[in-house]
Scaffold this motif. Structure first.
Motif: not given
Length: 245
Positions: A122-123, A126-128, A131-132
């Motif tokens: 996920h990192q 999504s660019g965690w 990402n938000r």
């Protein structure tokens, strides 16, 4: 009753923590799904292990035990964490108990590894944690004081290494410590399913959580470093434009 009270206290604490404006202890509370992955892995282990150890004999119980034995066969090799969990047991432990420890350790360890892999994927994809939107260091790292002294990036990188090393070593160290304590004091009653479930869960989830936090801290340090480089590049570009003008 004690476990119910502990669960209620933890649930109330998490509810309050996520609904107040000022964070206190929970890290990365505004950087989903970091905590969701951790709590999801914990929930999966706490559902699977009781079904395997205390569930009535049936198709689901037999299936879980068969899968657990298959996993144990792949993870129980010399010097592996699963093998060390078995070796920490007393020499006179009944074979059924040793098999329970072996199977539950394999299942819990595999879930913790899967939890870590899910976070890494996920990192990457999504660019965690961006990402938000933006990332607030104060909200997501409430126990980290950026004004305590020293460069922030260096301190974050150092903390990341500490968490990664501790998370890697603990699955090997904990069985050795339990073995040492059992020779000095009364041995843990791992024949009791509840004791075995909670000990195995903490042994698997604790180190995996440290590894996740180490990776997260390293990611934050990289973000700050990149942001500094971009700021320095923009400043140099602005100076160049002024000189040209």
């Amino acid at each position: 009753m004690t476990m119910m009270l502990v669960a209620l206290f933890v649930g109330a604490f998490i509810f309050v923590e996520y609904n107040i404006a000022y964070p206190s202890l929970v890290t990365f509370r505004d950087a989903a799904p970091f905590n969701r992955i951790r709590f999801g892995g914990l929930a999966i282990i706490l559902v699977l292990l009781p079904l395997m150890l205390t569930g009535s004999t049936g198709s689901l119980h037999d299936l879980l035990m068969a899968v657990g034995r298959l996993l144990a066969g792949g993870l129980d090799f010399p010097y592996s964490p699963v093998r060390l969990m078995v070796l920490m047991m007393p020499q006179d432990a009944p074979p059924a108990l040793l098999e329970s420890v072996r199977v539950t350790a394999a299942v819990a360890y595999l879930v913790s590894l899967a939890m870590l892999v899910v976070f890494v994927i996920h990192q990457r994809l999504s660019g965690w944690p961006l990402n938000r939107g933006g990332f607030n260091v104060w909200v997501n790292l409430p126990t980290f004081d950026p004004t305590a002294g020293g460069d922030v990036v260096d301190r974050l990188s150092r903390d990341a290494v500490i968490h990664l090393v501790a998370g890697f070593l603990l699955p090997f160290v904990i069985p050795a410590l339990v073995k040492l304590v059992s020779t000095l004091f009364d041995p843990l009653n791992l024949a009791e399913p509840h004791t075995l479930i909670w000990m195995t869960t903490l042994w698997a989830i604790g180190p995996a959580s440290l590894l996740m936090k180490g990776l997260a801290l390293n990611r934050v340090a990289q973000m700050i470093r990149v942001q500094r480089l971009r700021g320095a590049a923009r400043a140099a570009e602005a100076e160049g434009e002024l000189a040209a003008a």
